[in-house]
Design a protein around this motif. Sequence first.
Motif, short mmCIF file in Angstrom:
data_model
loop_
_atom_site.label_atom_id
_atom_site.label_comp_id
_atom_site.label_asym_id
_atom_site.label_seq_id
_atom_site.Cartn_x
_atom_site.Cartn_y
_atom_site.Cartn_z
N LEU A 71 -73.43 109.09 22.38
CA LEU A 71 -72.06 108.75 22.51
C LEU A 71 -71.54 108.33 21.24
O LEU A 71 -72.25 107.54 20.63
N HIS A 72 -70.42 108.95 20.62
CA HIS A 72 -69.88 108.67 19.28
C HIS A 72 -68.67 108.40 19.29
O HIS A 72 -67.87 108.99 20.13
N ASN A 73 -68.04 107.76 18.27
CA ASN A 73 -66.64 107.67 17.75
C ASN A 73 -66.38 107.84 16.34
O ASN A 73 -67.44 107.58 15.56
N HIS A 74 -65.10 108.24 16.07
CA HIS A 74 -64.92 108.00 14.62
C HIS A 74 -64.11 106.99 14.29
O HIS A 74 -63.20 106.58 15.01
N GLU A 75 -64.44 106.07 13.38
CA GLU A 75 -63.75 104.77 12.96
C GLU A 75 -63.33 104.88 11.49
O GLU A 75 -64.06 105.37 10.50
N ASN A 76 -62.31 104.08 11.13
CA ASN A 76 -61.85 103.91 9.96
C ASN A 76 -62.47 102.57 9.23
O ASN A 76 -62.23 101.56 9.60
N VAL A 77 -63.58 102.74 8.44
CA VAL A 77 -64.23 101.79 7.78
C VAL A 77 -64.05 101.71 6.37
O VAL A 77 -64.32 102.54 5.47
N GLN A 82 -65.57 107.34 9.21
CA GLN A 82 -67.30 107.31 9.78
C GLN A 82 -67.44 107.79 11.10
O GLN A 82 -66.74 107.08 11.90
N MET A 83 -68.43 108.44 11.47
CA MET A 83 -68.96 108.57 12.88
C MET A 83 -69.99 107.49 13.21
O MET A 83 -70.73 107.34 12.36
N ARG A 84 -69.81 106.93 14.25
CA ARG A 84 -70.57 105.94 14.75
C ARG A 84 -70.99 105.96 16.23
O ARG A 84 -70.19 106.26 16.83
N GLN A 85 -72.11 105.79 16.48
CA GLN A 85 -72.70 105.77 17.95
C GLN A 85 -72.03 104.61 18.66
O GLN A 85 -71.71 103.54 18.02
N VAL A 86 -71.74 104.85 19.90
CA VAL A 86 -71.20 103.75 20.54
C VAL A 86 -72.14 103.44 21.86
O VAL A 86 -72.67 104.49 22.17
N PRO A 87 -72.04 102.16 22.32
CA PRO A 87 -72.90 102.01 23.72
C PRO A 87 -72.37 102.65 24.74
O PRO A 87 -73.38 102.74 25.87
N LEU A 104 -63.55 109.89 20.26
CA LEU A 104 -64.80 109.73 20.99
C LEU A 104 -65.48 111.27 21.26
O LEU A 104 -64.74 112.18 21.46
N HIS A 105 -66.79 111.40 21.24
CA HIS A 105 -67.15 112.73 21.49
C HIS A 105 -68.83 112.38 21.76
O HIS A 105 -69.22 111.22 21.69
N MET A 106 -69.34 113.50 22.28
CA MET A 106 -71.02 113.46 22.51
C MET A 106 -71.62 114.06 21.56
O MET A 106 -71.29 115.31 21.14
#
Length: 156
Positions: A71-77, A82-87, A104-106
Motif C-alpha cells: 500500500l502506497h501514497n504520494h507525499e510532498n517531501v 515521493q511515493m511512500r509505503q503506508v501501513p 493512495l494506491h497499491m
Amino acid sequence: MKLPRSLLLAAGLSLVSLSALADPLVVEGAQVRAVPPGSQASAAFMTLRNPGERDVVLVAAESPVAEVSELHNHENVDGVMQMRQVPQVIVPAGGSTELAPGGLHMMLIGLTAPLVEGEPVEIELQFESGESQRLEAPVKRIVVEDEGNQGHGHDH
C-alpha cells in the motif's frame, strides 16, 4: 444427549464461517495499470466504499501476478512528490477511500508474468479484522500526459 450439542456446535460454526466470508467493502472501478513487457512493477487502483457502521482498515494485499504487494501514497517531501509505503488504509464507516494515480494506491512489485490488457488480475485485500476479500481488476492502459510512446512500438 451428545447429538443436540454437536448440532448446536455445527450450527454455530457455520454462522461464524458465513460472517467471515461477508465482503466488508464494495469495490468499484478496480483496475491494474498496463505496463510495457519486462516491467517489474505496476499499480492497482479502485474505490473502496464502506456501507458498514464501523471503519474498515486495509492492512495488506496480495496478488499472484506480483512477488510483493504494498500500500502506497504520494507525499510532498520538501517540495518533491515521493511515493511512500503506508501501513494501512482506513475506509471510514459510511464513506469511501479512493486508490488512484497520484494518491493512495497499491503497488504490485516483482511482476511474475506480463500483464495483458483486458485480462483480469486477482487481488486479495486483507483487513485488520483478519478478514480478507478477493476481487478481480482488469488490466487497463492509463495514459499519463508526459509519457511518450518510446518502447511501445511493435516491429514485425
